[in-house]
Design a protein around this motif. Structure first.
Motif, short mmCIF file in Angstrom:
data_model
loop_
_atom_site.label_atom_id
_atom_site.label_comp_id
_atom_site.label_asym_id
_atom_site.label_seq_id
_atom_site.Cartn_x
_atom_site.Cartn_y
_atom_site.Cartn_z
N ARG A 116 -12.49 11.19 -7.85
CA ARG A 116 -13.21 9.92 -7.86
C ARG A 116 -13.75 9.62 -6.46
NH1 ARG A 116 -9.10 7.29 -9.40
NH2 ARG A 116 -9.12 7.27 -11.65
N ASP A 117 -15.00 9.12 -6.41
CA ASP A 117 -15.62 8.80 -5.12
C ASP A 117 -15.30 7.37 -4.67
OD1 ASP A 117 -17.15 11.13 -4.58
OD2 ASP A 117 -18.69 10.50 -6.00
N PHE A 118 -15.18 7.18 -3.37
CA PHE A 118 -15.35 5.85 -2.80
C PHE A 118 -16.85 5.60 -2.67
CE2 PHE A 118 -11.06 6.62 -1.05
CZ PHE A 118 -10.46 5.41 -1.37
N VAL A 119 -17.29 4.40 -2.99
CA VAL A 119 -18.72 4.11 -2.89
C VAL A 119 -18.99 2.94 -1.94
CG1 VAL A 119 -19.22 5.01 -5.20
CG2 VAL A 119 -18.79 2.55 -4.88
N VAL A 120 -20.22 2.87 -1.46
CA VAL A 120 -20.63 1.88 -0.47
C VAL A 120 -21.94 1.26 -0.95
CG1 VAL A 120 -21.30 1.52 1.95
CG2 VAL A 120 -19.63 3.31 1.36
N PRO A 121 -21.93 -0.03 -1.31
CA PRO A 121 -23.19 -0.64 -1.75
C PRO A 121 -24.22 -0.67 -0.62
CG PRO A 121 -21.42 -2.30 -1.60
CD PRO A 121 -20.79 -0.96 -1.37
N LEU A 167 -22.27 8.86 4.73
CA LEU A 167 -22.87 8.09 3.65
C LEU A 167 -23.71 9.05 2.82
CD1 LEU A 167 -23.90 4.92 5.69
CD2 LEU A 167 -21.97 5.14 4.11
N ILE A 168 -23.15 9.53 1.70
CA ILE A 168 -23.88 10.51 0.90
C ILE A 168 -24.06 9.98 -0.52
CG2 ILE A 168 -23.15 12.39 2.40
CD1 ILE A 168 -21.31 13.28 0.02
N LYS A 169 -24.01 10.86 -1.50
CA LYS A 169 -24.37 10.49 -2.86
C LYS A 169 -23.21 10.75 -3.80
CE LYS A 169 -28.01 11.69 -6.18
NZ LYS A 169 -29.35 12.30 -6.25
N SER A 170 -23.01 9.84 -4.74
CA SER A 170 -21.91 10.01 -5.68
C SER A 170 -22.24 11.11 -6.68
CB SER A 170 -21.66 8.70 -6.42
OG SER A 170 -20.47 8.77 -7.17
N SER A 173 -28.06 5.83 -4.50
CA SER A 173 -28.54 5.94 -5.88
C SER A 173 -27.66 5.08 -6.77
CB SER A 173 -28.50 7.41 -6.31
OG SER A 173 -27.19 7.92 -6.19
N PRO A 174 -28.14 4.76 -7.99
CA PRO A 174 -27.30 3.97 -8.90
C PRO A 174 -26.04 4.76 -9.26
CG PRO A 174 -29.57 4.06 -9.67
CD PRO A 174 -29.44 5.08 -8.57
N GLY A 209 -28.59 -2.56 -5.71
CA GLY A 209 -28.18 -1.89 -6.95
C GLY A 209 -27.86 -0.42 -6.74
N GLU A 210 -28.04 0.07 -5.52
CA GLU A 210 -27.75 1.48 -5.26
C GLU A 210 -26.55 1.61 -4.30
OE1 GLU A 210 -32.00 3.48 -6.17
OE2 GLU A 210 -31.54 3.21 -4.06
N PHE A 211 -25.95 2.78 -4.36
CA PHE A 211 -24.71 3.00 -3.64
C PHE A 211 -24.73 4.35 -2.91
CE2 PHE A 211 -23.82 0.03 -6.94
CZ PHE A 211 -22.81 -0.78 -6.48
N TYR A 212 -24.12 4.37 -1.75
CA TYR A 212 -23.75 5.64 -1.13
C TYR A 212 -22.36 6.02 -1.66
CZ TYR A 212 -27.11 4.10 2.49
OH TYR A 212 -28.21 3.67 3.17
N ALA A 213 -21.98 7.26 -1.44
CA ALA A 213 -20.59 7.63 -1.68
C ALA A 213 -20.06 8.26 -0.39
CB ALA A 213 -20.48 8.62 -2.83
N LEU A 214 -18.75 8.15 -0.18
CA LEU A 214 -18.13 8.85 0.95
C LEU A 214 -17.79 10.27 0.51
CD1 LEU A 214 -15.74 6.03 2.25
CD2 LEU A 214 -18.13 6.47 2.84
N PRO A 215 -17.97 11.25 1.37
CA PRO A 215 -17.82 12.65 0.95
C PRO A 215 -16.37 13.05 0.64
CG PRO A 215 -18.18 12.52 3.31
CD PRO A 215 -18.35 11.13 2.79
N GLN A 216 -16.20 13.75 -0.48
CA GLN A 216 -14.90 14.38 -0.76
C GLN A 216 -14.76 15.65 0.07
OE1 GLN A 216 -14.06 14.65 -4.95
NE2 GLN A 216 -15.22 12.78 -5.34
#
Lengths: 587, 587
Positions: free
Chosen positions: B177-182, B168-171, A568-569, B188-195
C-alpha cells in the motif's frame, strides 16, 4: 560481464587486443567502402570500423542497418587509426569489428541526443531518460555525485555523524506550506513532509550527538519558480558547544574543500559583511561580489538644488559603471525601461557621464551646475569614461531597485563570469522582520534562532524590537545564498518568549513545539548550525542558473512530473482506506 | 569553541595542561572532603575532582549542587589520578577544577541515562532525545553512520554514481500500500511516496548511467511489526550490461568490504543455494546457515509400516539435533507445544533418541521395530546422543513448520550466536507465485524481474507457468534476507507479457507503466540490480533483532511518533487548500 572494456578507456597501448564493448550507437557513416560507427557509453565514445574486403560482408550489412541509439555489443581488435582525432581520448584507436550483436533496437528518438539538442523543454522533460543521455546533463549529475561524496568525506573527517531524520513528521504553522500525508492507521490525522529537519537536528544536539549532518530531501508546497522545486536537497548540519565563529570557520573550510576537490580552485578566506553593510552598499542581503560597483549615497550632495525628484526622495543613491560613458541614448533608454519595470519599481533613472576632459554631462543638467556635477564625480570617485547611474525614492525600495540595476550592469559589463567565484559570509541579520500585511513580526531566519546576547534587552520594548540582531549568517557565492544558519536558542524561557513574539499562545507553542521546549529542560547544550541548498550549490559549481538540470527527475512549474504523469487521481478504495474524500470545487 | 578537548581524549601525557571541557553530568560523588563529577559527552567520560583545602570552597559548593544531566563547562588542570581506572580510556587522569559554569541545568530525567536503564519502551520513545544519550543507542547510530560511509566509499570506488530519485512519485496498484500526498496545485490528484526507486533506477540504466546507487528512504503503508517501520532505508543499486553473475560478484564484494571495515571480519566467499534446495533442506528461502541441521526426508524410510500419521502424510521430514538425546520429557513436551502453535501449525512431533549403545528409542515405538528405527538412524547419519525430531503432513506446510523447529533448536543449542556471521546467496527463485485468495499469479520479486531465458517458453502454458524461474537472488545472512534483486526485463514485449500475466489490461499497463514500456523502445540495455535493507543490515552488524534502535526517531506499532505526537489533525484551511476532506467513519 557483457563487455571487457568501456567506450572511454581504449588507447594506442591497447592495439592488438581483442575487446568487447557495449553501448549506444551515436552515429554511423558510410563512405568509399568503409563504414564507421561511433559507440557511446557513460565513459566516452569509441569508433568502430568495417572496411570492404577486410571485415565480413554480412557484418558490414548489419552495421549499415544500425540506427541511432541502438544498443549493441561488439567484439573486435583494437587497431591504430589512420587519421587520429586528438579531441577524443579514444581518438588514437578504432575497433575492427569481428562480431556485432544488437542487444536492443531503438526507435528514432524524439530529439537529437547530442550536446546541442533540437528538443524543446517539454519534450525533453517527457523523455527525461533520453535527455539524461546527453553529455551536458549527465555531467551535471556526475558533478552532483562528486559534490555529495566530497561533502561526506570532509564532514566524516571532522567527526560529523550522518543521522537520518524522519520524513513523516508533523505539520507546523510557521514557515512555508507543508505537504501532508493522510494516516490510514490514525484516521483523520496527517503526517507532514519536513521543510527541513530543524527540530530533529536540535534534538540530536540535546542527545549529545555533538556534530550532525545529513544530505536530505526537504519539501515545500510553494508556487514554483524556475529555480524552485517542491522537493529539494539540503546539506544539513548542526554542532554543539560552539559559537558563531566556530561554525563559520568549520563550514568555510567545507566550501574551500569542495571548491578544491570539485573545481580545483582555491577560493581563499571568506570575507564577512554585516547585513547592514550588505544592504547599504549592495541593496541586497546576498550581494554578488564578483564585482565592486558599490552604492554611493548622495543625499548630502544632490539635495536642495531645486530638482524636486531628488529633493523629495528619502534616498538618492547611485553606482559608478566604469568605462561605460560610451553608452548610447538607446542603451540608456533600455536601462531606464529596465528600472521602471513593475517588479523593480523605480520611477526613473538619472545618469551622468564623465567626459574625457573631466567635465560631467548629466540627464538633469538644467538643475545642476557643472560645479555641482563635479561634486557628484568626487562622491563616486569617478574617472573620465565612467557612467554614473542614480535612483531616488523611498530608501528600501530604491536600494532594492538599484541592486537590480547593479546586477544588470554587471551582466552587461561582463563582470559576472560563471567561472569566477566570489564567496562571503553575511552576518548580523535582524532577528525579526515586521510584515505589514500580517501585522506582526516574523522570524527572519526561523523561530529557533538566538538573538545576540547583547541585544536581548531590546526585545522588551516594541520600539526597539526590530533592532535586535540575530546570531544568524548566510554564505553567499556570486550573489546566490548557498547556505544559511544560526546559533539556536537552547533555553526554554527564551524560546517561549520567542514564540510569544511570533504570535503563538502558550498553548499553541506547547501543542506544536512542546517536545522541543521540554527537551530544553533536560540539559540542552549551546548549539548552532547551517544548511546548504545542495541543488543550488551544484548548479553554481556547474556554472548554471537553474537547479533543474542538476536534478535527475525534476518537476515542472505546476509541480508535475510529466514523464510519469504524476500527480494523478487515486482509486476510491484508496481514498476510503485513508478516510479522506476529494473535495474539488466545481466537480 | 566552548571547549579545548572532548571528554574522551585526555591521557596521562596531557598532565599539567589547562583544559576546558563541556558535557553532561553523568554522576557526582562526595566523600571524605573530596567531590567527584563524571562529565560525559559523545566521546567519553572524564572525571573532575574537587578537594577540600585544594579547590576553592565556592567551586566545591557549586559542584555539590550539580544534578544529573546538567550541562556544564569546566576549566582546570589535567592531573594524574591517585587510583587509576583501567576500564576507562581516560581513567589515568582527572581534572582539578579551576572554573565551573552551568551552561544549562536539567530536570531529573524520567529514566536513568545509563547503559542499563529503568525506562520502559513507551517512556523511552516519548523522550527519545534522552534515550539517544545512552551509550548503546548512540553506538548503534554511529555504527549506522560507519556502514553508510563505507558503503558509499566502496560503491564510489567501483564507479557507481549516487543519483537522488524523486520522493513525490505516482501511486501504482502493484506491491504494498502506498502513502499518498494530495497535490494543492493539481486538485483531486495525489503523489505517492516511493516503495522503492525501482522504475527510476531502471530509467537511469536506459539513460546510460551504467552504475547507480542510492541510500534512500522508502515508504510502505503496511500494518507494522516489531521489525517494520513505515519509512525505512535501502541501499539501492543497479548496473547495466551485466548478467546475474556480475551482480552477485559485485555485491558480494560490497558485503565483504563492509564486514571488514565495520566488524573487522573476513566472511569469505558466499556460497550459493538454489531456492529449491533452500526449501528442501531448510524449509525456508532465507536459511540460517550458522548451523547445519539440514532436513532429512523420510517418506521412503517410514511409510507403509502401519503408522497412519506418516502413511497419510504428503511428507515426513526431520532434523537431527546433535547431542540432544538428554532432552527431558518436559523439554520434548515444550517442543511439541511449540510446533502445535497456530502460527506454526504442525499436528504433532515425533522424536527419537539414539542411545549410547546405538539403539534408537522413539515416541512411536509401537509402530516401528528397532530394525526400522535403525534405518531412521542411518537416514539421519545419527550418532549416539543425537535427538531426531520429525514432522509429517502437507509438504509445504510441514517444511515451514520444521524450519521454525530447526531455528528453535538452533537457538536452544546455542548455535545462533549474534557474533557469528554466515552469509549466502539464494538464487533461481520462481518468477511467479499463485495466490489462492486472489486467484491469480503475483510476481515473487516484482513485475520487472526477468524470467530465465531458458524458461521463457514455459510461460506459454498455464500448466508450466509456475515452474518458470527468475534471474532473481537474495542475499541471506544469519537467516535474515538483507538484500534481494534481479536481472530486469529490458524488452517491451516481454514486459508487456509480464503485466498481462499479472492481470493488467494493456490499457492499465500503459497508464501505470507506459513511461517504462516506452523507454524500452528507445534503446534499453540489459540491466539488473539489488537493494539492501539498510536498517536491517545495520541491526545485523549490531547484533540486534529489531531495527528500531538503529533508527534515530522510529515510529511505534501504530505508526505514531509519540515524541512529536504525529500524525495529528490539520486545520480546515489546510484541508480546503488541498481540496480534500476527512471522512472518518463515525465522526
Amino acid at each position: 560481464m557483457l563487455r571487457t572494456h568501456t567506450c572511454g578507456e581504449l588507447r594506442p597501448e591497447h592495439v592488438g587486443l581483442t575487446v568487447t564493448l557495449c553501448g549506444w550507437v551515436q552515429r554511423t557513416r558510410d563512405k568509399g567502402g568503409i563504414s564507421w560507427v561511433d559507440l557511446r557509453d557513460r565513459y566516452g565514445l569509441t569508433q568502430l570500423t568495417l572496411e570492404e574486403g577486410v571485415e565480413a560482408e554480412e557484418m558490414r550489412a548489419a552495421a549499415r542497418e544500425l540506427g541511432r541509439e541502438f544498443v549493441v555489443q561488439v567484439t573486435g581488435k583494437v587497431a591504430e587509426r589512420y587519421s587520429k582525432n586528438d579531441k577524443m581520448p579514444t581518438g588514437g584507436i578504432e575497433i575492427r569489428v569481428e562480431k556485432l550483436e544488437v542487444l536492443n533496437p531503438a526507435k528514432l528518438p524524439p530529439f537529437l541526443i547530442e550536446d546541442e539538442t533540437d528538443g524543446g523543454d517539454d519534450l525533453r522533460m517527457k523523455y527525461r531518460y533520453l535527455d539524461l543521455r546527453r553529455s551536458p546533463v549527465r555531467q551535471n549529475l556526475m558533478l552532483r555525485h562528486r559534490v555529495a561524496q566530497a561533502t561526506r568525506r570532509f564532514l566524516d573527517g571532522q567527526k560529523f555523524i550522518e543521522v537520518e531524520t524522519p520524513v513523516l513528521i508533523k505539520s507546523t504553522p510557521e514557515g512555508a506550506r507543508d505537504f501532508v500525508v493522510p494516516s490510514r492507521m490514525n484516521p483523520g490525522e496527517f503526517y507532514a513532509l519536513p521543510q527541513s529537519p530543524q527540530t530533529f537536528k536540535q534534538l540530536l544536539m540535546v542527545s549529545g550527538f555533538d556534530r550532525y549532518f545529513q544530505i536530505v530531501k526537504c519539501f515545500r508546497d510553494e508556487d514554483l519558480r524556475a529555480d524552485r522545486q517542491p522537493e529539494f536537497t539540503q546539506i544539513d548540519c548542526e554542532m554543539a558547544f560552539v559559537e558563531q565563529e566556530d561554525i563559520l570557520n568549520t563550514f568555510e573550510a567545507l566550501v574551500q574543500y569542495l571548491f578544491k576537490e570539485v573545481k580545483d580552485l582555491e577560493i581563499g578566506q571568506l570575507p564577512r559583511m554585516t547585513y547592514a553593510d550588505a544592504m547599504r552598499y549592495y541593496g541586497n542581503d546576498k550581494p554578488d561580489t564578483r564585482f565592486e560597483m558599490k552604492f554611493v549615497e548622495l543625499n548630502d550632495v544632490v539635495k536642495g538644488q531645486g530638482f524636486p525628484v531628488f529633493d523629495n526622495a528619502g534616498l538618492v543613491v547611485g553606482i559608478n559603471a566604469h568605462n561605460s560613458a560610451m553608452y548610447t541614448r538607446k542603451q540608456l533608454d533600455e536601462l531606464t525601461e529596465f528600472v521602471k519595470r513593475p517588479q523593480i519599481g523605480a520611477t526613473g533613472l538619472v545618469y551622468a557621464r564623465v567626459e574625457q576632459d573631466g567635465s560631467v554631462k548629466s540627464s538633469v543638467d538644467k538643475f545642476y551646475s557643472q560645479e555641482a556635477l563635479q561634486q557628484w564625480k568626487a562622491a563616486f570617485n569617478a574617472q573620465p569614461g565612467d557612467l554614473l547611474l542614480i535612483l531616488a525614492g523611498e530608501p528600501n525600495k530604491t536600494r532594492k531597485a538599484l541592486s537590480e540595476l547593479r546586477l544588470e550592469m554587471g551582466q552587461r559589463m561582463g563582470l559576472r563570469d560563471k567561472n569566477t567565484f566570489s564567496a562571503l559570509w553575511v552576518v548580523d541579520f535582524p532577528l525579526l522582520e515586521f510584515i505589514e500585511e500580517e501585522g506582526r513580526y516574523f522570524a527572519m531566519h526561523h523561530p529557533f534562532t538566538s538573538p545576540k546576547p547583547e541585544d536581548i534587552a531590546l526585545l522588551d520594548s516594541p520600539d526597539t524590537i526590530g533592532e535586535v540582531r540575530a546570531n544568524a549568517y548566510d554564505m553567499v557565492i556570486n550573489g546566490v545564498e548557498v547556505g544559511g544558519g544560526s546559533i539556536r536558542i537552547h533555553d526554554r524561557a527564551v524560546q517561549a518568549r520567542m514564540f510569544e513574539l511570533l504570535g503563538f499562545s502558550a498553548e499553541e507553542a506547547q501543542a506544536q513545539f512542546g517536545f522541543l521546549l521540554d527537551a530544553f529542560e533536560y540539559g540542552a547544550p549551546p548549539h548552532g548550525g547551517i544548511a546548504f541548498g545542495f541543488d543550488r550549490l551544484c548548479s553554481l559549481f556547474g556554472g548554471a542558473d537553474s537547479i533543474r538540470d542538476f536534478i535527475a527527475f525534476p518537476k515542472n512549474n505546476s509541480g508535475r512530473d510529466v514523464m510519469i504523469d504524476s500527480p494523478s487521481p487515486i482509486s476510491e478504495a484508496q481514498l476510503k482506506e485513508l478516510s479522506i474524500a476529494t473535495a474539488v470545487v466545481g466537480k
